[in-house]
Design a protein around this motif. Structure first.
Motif, PDB file in Angstrom:
ATOM      1  N   VAL A  33       8.721  30.442 -49.765  1.00 14.72           N
ATOM      2  CA  VAL A  33       9.595  30.164 -48.628  1.00 14.72           C
ATOM      3  C   VAL A  33       9.421  28.711 -48.206  1.00 14.72           C
ATOM      4  CG1 VAL A  33      10.158  30.777 -46.249  1.00 14.72           C
ATOM      5  CG2 VAL A  33       9.422  32.556 -47.857  1.00 14.72           C
ATOM      6  N   SER A  34      10.531  28.015 -48.060  1.00 14.73           N
ATOM      7  CA  SER A  34      10.482  26.607 -47.680  1.00 14.73           C
ATOM      8  C   SER A  34      10.264  26.443 -46.185  1.00 14.73           C
ATOM      9  CB  SER A  34      11.784  25.910 -48.083  1.00 14.73           C
ATOM     10  OG  SER A  34      11.818  24.590 -47.573  1.00 14.73           O
ATOM     11  N   ARG A  54      11.995  26.088 -37.440  1.00 11.45           N
ATOM     12  CA  ARG A  54      11.829  26.874 -36.206  1.00 11.45           C
ATOM     13  C   ARG A  54      10.474  27.579 -36.195  1.00 11.45           C
ATOM     14  NH1 ARG A  54      17.595  27.724 -36.648  1.00 11.45           N
ATOM     15  NH2 ARG A  54      17.289  29.488 -38.041  1.00 11.45           N
ATOM     16  N   TYR A  55      10.056  28.084 -37.368  1.00  9.55           N
ATOM     17  CA  TYR A  55       8.753  28.767 -37.458  1.00  9.55           C
ATOM     18  C   TYR A  55       7.623  27.813 -37.083  1.00  9.55           C
ATOM     19  CZ  TYR A  55       4.428  30.447 -39.505  1.00  9.55           C
ATOM     20  OH  TYR A  55       3.107  30.801 -39.692  1.00  9.55           O
ATOM     21  N   MET A  56       7.658  26.594 -37.608  1.00  8.63           N
ATOM     22  CA  MET A  56       6.581  25.644 -37.330  1.00  8.63           C
ATOM     23  C   MET A  56       6.481  25.327 -35.840  1.00  8.63           C
ATOM     24  SD  MET A  56       6.509  22.955 -40.530  1.00  8.63           S
ATOM     25  CE  MET A  56       8.278  22.626 -40.612  1.00  8.63           C
ATOM     26  N   PHE A  57       7.619  25.223 -35.177  1.00  8.79           N
ATOM     27  CA  PHE A  57       7.604  24.899 -33.750  1.00  8.79           C
ATOM     28  C   PHE A  57       7.200  26.112 -32.907  1.00  8.79           C
ATOM     29  CE2 PHE A  57       9.863  21.102 -34.995  1.00  8.79           C
ATOM     30  CZ  PHE A  57       9.501  20.181 -34.036  1.00  8.79           C
ATOM     31  N   ALA A  81      -6.261  23.061 -38.438  1.00  8.71           N
ATOM     32  CA  ALA A  81      -6.683  23.940 -39.526  1.00  8.71           C
ATOM     33  C   ALA A  81      -5.909  25.256 -39.482  1.00  8.71           C
ATOM     34  CB  ALA A  81      -8.189  24.212 -39.436  1.00  8.71           C
ATOM     35  N   ALA A  82      -5.678  25.770 -38.273  1.00 14.28           N
ATOM     36  CA  ALA A  82      -4.949  27.029 -38.119  1.00 14.28           C
ATOM     37  C   ALA A  82      -3.510  26.892 -38.602  1.00 14.28           C
ATOM     38  CB  ALA A  82      -4.967  27.466 -36.651  1.00 14.28           C
ATOM     39  N   GLN A  83      -2.891  25.739 -38.314  1.00 12.47           N
ATOM     40  CA  GLN A  83      -1.512  25.527 -38.793  1.00 12.47           C
ATOM     41  C   GLN A  83      -1.470  25.528 -40.318  1.00 12.47           C
ATOM     42  OE1 GLN A  83       0.500  25.717 -36.210  1.00 12.47           O
ATOM     43  NE2 GLN A  83      -1.294  25.471 -34.882  1.00 12.47           N
ATOM     44  N   PHE A  84      -2.424  24.841 -40.934  1.00 12.80           N
ATOM     45  CA  PHE A  84      -2.450  24.758 -42.393  1.00 12.80           C
ATOM     46  C   PHE A  84      -2.606  26.142 -43.029  1.00 12.80           C
ATOM     47  CE2 PHE A  84      -5.290  24.398 -46.182  1.00 12.80           C
ATOM     48  CZ  PHE A  84      -4.311  23.947 -47.076  1.00 12.80           C
ATOM     49  N   VAL A  85      -3.558  26.923 -42.526  1.00 15.66           N
ATOM     50  CA  VAL A  85      -3.801  28.254 -43.080  1.00 15.66           C
ATOM     51  C   VAL A  85      -2.558  29.130 -42.935  1.00 15.66           C
ATOM     52  CG1 VAL A  85      -5.147  30.375 -42.800  1.00 15.66           C
ATOM     53  CG2 VAL A  85      -6.293  28.159 -42.738  1.00 15.66           C
ATOM     54  N   GLN A  86      -1.905  29.070 -41.782  1.00 11.58           N
ATOM     55  CA  GLN A  86      -0.725  29.903 -41.556  1.00 11.58           C
ATOM     56  C   GLN A  86       0.477  29.415 -42.369  1.00 11.58           C
ATOM     57  OE1 GLN A  86      -0.583  32.815 -40.000  1.00 11.58           O
ATOM     58  NE2 GLN A  86      -2.789  32.587 -39.712  1.00 11.58           N
ATOM     59  N   TYR A 143       2.624  31.725 -44.779  1.00  7.42           N
ATOM     60  CA  TYR A 143       4.063  31.872 -44.551  1.00  7.42           C
ATOM     61  C   TYR A 143       4.877  31.545 -45.798  1.00  7.42           C
ATOM     62  CZ  TYR A 143       8.709  30.882 -42.557  1.00  7.42           C
ATOM     63  OH  TYR A 143      10.053  30.862 -42.295  1.00  7.42           O
ATOM     64  N   THR A 144       4.463  30.515 -46.513  1.00  8.46           N
ATOM     65  CA  THR A 144       5.235  30.066 -47.681  1.00  8.46           C
ATOM     66  C   THR A 144       5.026  30.941 -48.918  1.00  8.46           C
ATOM     67  OG1 THR A 144       3.446  28.566 -48.342  1.00  8.46           O
ATOM     68  CG2 THR A 144       5.179  27.657 -46.919  1.00  8.46           C
TER      69      THR A 144
END
Length: 513
Positions: free
Chosen positions: A73-74, A82-85, A359-364, A368-369
């Protein structure tokens, strides 16, 4: 002897080079920002190429084996943006280590601030032979897995303090404890939550081969008991023969002075011991048959409110004796002192909290992708297509798991994908599902300590920076590589010996079916 020295010098040169390269990288928080950017770009490219995998796996929501398809998933689509925000705050607050660390530190901070931990360390230093301290630290780390993830928060920094108290390099103590806690996560003298979690997934995979197949919580018990002593021995040897000599003499600012215990401190210890004993008795009462912290439906302890609340219980085990000690030795005079100590422990975690956010953003983003799933499934398909059998297949499986663990941190998530593939495949060759599960656990544990995707890796980096201001991701990975390699080789050899002699892995469970 000269050739051996040359090999050692060569190994040091390689490790030093890795460390120098790693430490020239930006701050760990910045590294995770960069990695997030890489995942965003790579996910867009792979999604545009239509990269996907179809596999038979365990749907963890329904605990049913299903044929599933995962497509990359891109993060550069409108939905991805939207997911990232919208998920940034949730990713941060739901990051498992964050709550564990902060809650545990509320108790640990009080115990440290009142002087209880320092006094206990003084007793440890004065009563433990110097030659045994490494063994004690590694062994305690291995055993800590029974208390879930609490060992990362409590024992890893404690290992550094203990070594410093003995006049040894605190980074060596930190590394020894980290190796035991994380590298030895699949070893213990007792079956614990990890055994139950993986056994449930293994059972579902085994049912693909035989409808009445079952993998029990204790099916690896004999093996993990022996593994406890193996990992303790290997961890001790690596610490004293490789890691500590490489680190040299500690020249940092942190100090740990050993003084005689005063009469007030003895009084505080007496208060702390009594309060700890009372607390432990209360906990034991709560675990009696039909006790309040047992599972209300099954009456078991392993999957129960007690195990689910282990972090708060450990926090209280530090907090209550810490307050009692403070009252006894008069370092606490009012409730304000207690609250101030708790606040002080939280204030020291500012840098870690910033690091955790990224770190939490990277792991998620990785989750997600679906990039981690693609790597895991393709690795499984590759190994299945090689055509190995017996020991070569088992060893290859351990190595594959160790490699995939660098990219997909969750042990249960990886196993949910790999168990339905490898358990039926190896059962068809006469291998017991318990052996397949143990092979997986060896590979998964061995590379935990060098994987930036491991949930607590950022925390350990923060601990290391306390003793070496110039340390970073490169320092930690370089320090832990010898442990990772030694654990992987030693543990795999033990598994091969177990397989060759047909020894039972657990009560009534063999290596073959």
């Amino acid at each position: 002897m000269k050739s051996k020295d040359k090999i050692n010098d060569s190994n040091k040169g390689i490790l030093n080079s890795i460390e120098k390269i790693g430490n020239k990288l930006p701050h760990p928080a910045t590294i995770f920002v960069i990695l997030c950017g890489i995942i965003i770009v790579v996910s867009a490219i792979m999604a545009r190429m239509g990269v996907s995998v179809t596999y038979t796996g365990l749907d963890r929501s329904s605990m049913e084996i299903k044929e599933m398809t995962s497509t990359v998933v891109s993060l550069l689509t409108p939905e991805g943006i939207r997911y990232m925000f919208t998920s940034a705050v949730k990713n941060f607050t739901s990051f498992a280590p964050l709550g564990t660390v902060l809650v545990a530190l509320l108790g640990v901070g009080v115990a440290e601030g009142t002087g209880l931990i320092g006094t206990l360390l003084t007793k440890l230093v004065t009563s433990t032979p110097k030659r045994l301290i490494t063994v004690v630290v590694v062994f305690a780390g291995v055993m800590s897995s029974i208390a879930s993830d609490a060992g990362y928060v409590v024992l890893v920094p404690l290992g550094a303090i203990v070594f410093l108290s003995f006049g040894r390099h605190p980074m060596a103590g930190l590394a020894a404890a980290f190796a035991g806690v994380s590298g030895g996560y699949s070893a213990n003298l007792l079956a614990g939550p990890t055994d139950a979690l993986l056994a449930g997934i293994s059972t579902e995979g085994a049912k693909l081969f035989s409808a009445d197949a079952f993998v029990g919580t204790a099916d690896n018990w004999y093996f993990i008991i022996v593994s406890t002593f193996l990992i303790t021995i290997i961890g001790t040897l690596v610490t004293e023969k490789i890691v500590e000599p490489k680190l040299g003499q500690y020249k940092g600012d942190e100090k740990a002075t050993i003084t005689q215990i005063t009469s007030e401190q003895k009084r505080g210890l007496k208060f702390a011991s009594i309060s700890a004993l009372i607390f432990i008795i209360i906990m034991l009462i709560s675990l009696l048959p039909n006790g309040v912290l047992r599972n209300p439906q099954t009456n078991e302890i392993l999957n129960s409110p007690f195990m689910d609340s282990i972090v708060i219980i450990i926090a209280l085990l530090f907090f209550i004796p810490g307050v009692a000690y403070g009252i006894g030795c008069k370092t606490i005079k009012s409730d304000k002192d207690v609250i101030n100590l708790m606040g002080k422990s939280m204030s020291t975690m500012g840098g870690y909290i910033v690091l955790v956010f990224f770190a939490a953003q990277f792991v998620q983003y990785f989750s997600y992708t679906n990039i981690g799933i693609v790597i895991a499934v393709n690795g499984a398909n590759f190994l299945e297509g090689i055509g190995f059998t017996g020991i070569p297949l088992i060893v290859s499986f351990v190595i594959l798991t160790a490699f995939i663990n660098l990219f997909m941190g969750s042990a249960s998530a990886k196993w949910a994908i790999m168990a339905p593939v490898f358990i039926p495949m190896l059962m068809n060759l006469g291998t017991s599902p318990a052996l397949v599960q143990m092979a997986y656990r060896i590979g998964d544990s061995s590379t935990n300590i060098i994987s930036p995707l491991m949930s607590y890796f950022a925390l350990i980096v923060a601990f290391a920076e306390k003793y070496d201001k110039k340390s970073g991701v490169g320092t930690l990975i370089t320090t832990m590589i010898p442990y990772s390699i030694a654990f992987l080789i030693g543990w795999t050899v033990l598994l091969i010996i177990w397989y060759m002699f047909g020894l039972p892995l657990g009560p009534g469970v063999g290596v073959t079916i």
